[in-house]
Motif scaffolding. Structure first.
Motif, PDB file in Angstrom:
ATOM      1  N   TRP A 241       0.822  -1.215   0.000  1.00  0.00           N
ATOM      2  CA  TRP A 241       0.000   0.000   0.000  1.00  0.00           C
ATOM      3  C   TRP A 241       0.858   1.268   0.000  1.00  0.00           C
ATOM      4  CZ3 TRP A 241      -3.549  -1.945   4.485  1.00  0.00           C
ATOM      5  CH2 TRP A 241      -4.362  -2.969   4.000  1.00  0.00           C
ATOM      6  N   GLY A 242       2.142   1.124  -0.317  1.00  0.00           N
ATOM      7  CA  GLY A 242       2.996   2.297  -0.379  1.00  0.00           C
ATOM      8  C   GLY A 242       3.300   2.925   0.965  1.00  0.00           C
ATOM      9  N   LEU A 243       3.279   2.127   2.027  1.00  0.00           N
ATOM     10  CA  LEU A 243       3.572   2.657   3.357  1.00  0.00           C
ATOM     11  C   LEU A 243       5.061   2.964   3.491  1.00  0.00           C
ATOM     12  CD1 LEU A 243       1.410   0.291   5.579  1.00  0.00           C
ATOM     13  CD2 LEU A 243       0.876   2.620   4.869  1.00  0.00           C
ATOM     14  N   ARG A 244       5.372   4.027   4.220  1.00  0.00           N
ATOM     15  CA  ARG A 244       6.758   4.388   4.453  1.00  0.00           C
ATOM     16  C   ARG A 244       7.323   3.597   5.633  1.00  0.00           C
ATOM     17  NH1 ARG A 244       5.222  10.631   4.982  1.00  0.00           N
ATOM     18  NH2 ARG A 244       3.710   9.540   6.290  1.00  0.00           N
ATOM     19  N   ARG A 245       8.632   3.534   5.682  1.00  0.00           N
ATOM     20  CA  ARG A 245       9.278   2.818   6.790  1.00  0.00           C
ATOM     21  C   ARG A 245       8.845   3.396   8.139  1.00  0.00           C
ATOM     22  NH1 ARG A 245      13.760   2.604   3.078  1.00  0.00           N
ATOM     23  NH2 ARG A 245      14.386   0.440   2.701  1.00  0.00           N
TER      24      ARG A 245
END
Length: 260
Positions: A17-21
Motif C-alpha cells: 500500500w505504499g507505506l513508508r518505513r
C-alpha cells in the motif's frame, strides 16, 4: 548529509500500500507496547494492585494522563515555539485542529455524549445505583454518572487511556519525526517533548497491563491510530487534500523552516 540520508530512508515507500518505513515503525511501537502490556498483565493479580503506577489514583495519572491533551498541546507548541523561528504555519495549525477535533469527538462530545459514551450505551451499558436526588435526569455519560455517585456498567468500555496516549504520541511523533532526524535531542524543548513521549509510552504500558479487556484495549488502540493513519499516512497521497493540510515533511525542502 547524514540527516538527509536518514530522512530519505524513513520516508521511502517500500511496504504494501505504499507505506513508508516510519509509518510501519510508529505503528509497531504502539501495537507491540499494547501486546506486551497485555501479556504481562495476564500474569498479574489485579485484585491486589501494589504497583504505584498501576493504581489509578497515582499523581501522574491524575495530574498528567487525565489532562493528557492539554499537556500534549503545551509541550508540543513549546517545542515549535523554541525550534521553528517562532512562527506557526497555517497548515500545521490545521493538522493540530484535526487532531484536537478527533480527541474531542471521542472523549468529550459527539452531538451529545462522546463516542466512548455512545459505544458504551449502544452495547448495553448504563448508569446504575446513582443518587436520584442529586440529578434530574438519567445519566447518559460516565462523567454524569460518576457525579451522581453511580456506577457506569454493563457495556463495552473502549479504553480512553489507550486512545489518548496513542493518539497524543502519534501526533507528536508524526509532526516531529523528521525534526529528530535532522537535529537530534539537544535542545531543552526537544528533551521535554521526548520526556513526555516516554511518559505517555510508560503509562500506556501500565494501562494495558492493569486495566480493560483485550477487546477494549484494541478498540482504544484503533481509535487512537485512526486520525494519524488518515491525516499522516493516507492524505499525503492526494494532492488536493495535501495542498490544504500539508505534511511535516514538506518543510524540509526549505531548510527545515517548518512553517507548514
Amino acid at each position: 548529509m547524514a540527516e538527509d540520508t536518514a530522512s530519505k530512508y524513513w520516508n521511502e515507500r517500500v511496504y504494501f500500500w505504499g507505506l513508508r518505513r516510519k509509518d510501519i515503525f510508529l505503528f509497531e511501537i504502539y501495537a507491540t507496547t499494547i501486546l506486551l502490556g497485555t501479556i504481562y498483565g495476564g500474569f498479574l493479580d489485579k485484585s491486589k494492585i501494589t504497583n504505584y503506577f498501576g493504581n489509578s489514583k497515582n499523581l501522574i495519572n491524575i495530574l498528567f494522563v487525565k489532562k493528557g491533551w492539554f499537556w500534549t498541546t503545551v509541550v508540543y507548541f513549546s517545542h515549535i515555539w523554541n525550534q521553528r523561528s517562532k512562527r506557526f504555519g497555517h497548515k500545521l495549525i490545521i493538522r493540530y485542529i484535526l487532531a484536537t477535533l478527533w480527541w474531542f469527538l471521542v472523549t468529550q462530545w459527539f452531538v451529545g455524549p462522546s463516542l466512548i459514551d455512545r459505544a458504551f450505551a449502544l452495547t448495553g451499558g448504563s448508569c446504575m445505583d446513582f443518587d436520584i436526588g442529586s440529578i434530574t435526569f438519567h445519566p447518559k455519560t460516565a462523567t454524569h454518572c460518576k457525579s451522581a455517585k453511580g456506577f457506569w456498567t454493563g457495556g463495552h468500555d473502549l479504553s480512553g487511556h489507550v486512545f489518548l496516549l496513542t493518539h497524543s504520541s502519534l501526533f507528536m511523533l508524526a509532526e516531529s519525526f523528521d525534526y529528530f532526524n535532522h537535529y537530534g535531542f539537544k535542545s531543552t524543548s526537544t528533551k521535554l517533548l521526548s520526556g513526555l513521549l516516554c511518559l505517555w509510552w510508560w503509562m500506556l504500558f501500565v494501562t494495558t497491563a492493569y486495566y480493560h479487556t483485550t477487546l477494549e484495549k484494541f478498540t482504544g488502540f484503533f481509535s487512537g491510530i485512526l486520525e494519524w493513519a488518515v491525516v499522516y499516512v493516507f492524505f499525503p497521497r492526494f494532492p488536493t487534500i495535501s495542498s490544504i493540510i500539508g505534511s511535516p515533511e514538506d518543510s524540509h525542502s526549505n531548510a527545515y523552516t517548518f512553517y507548514y
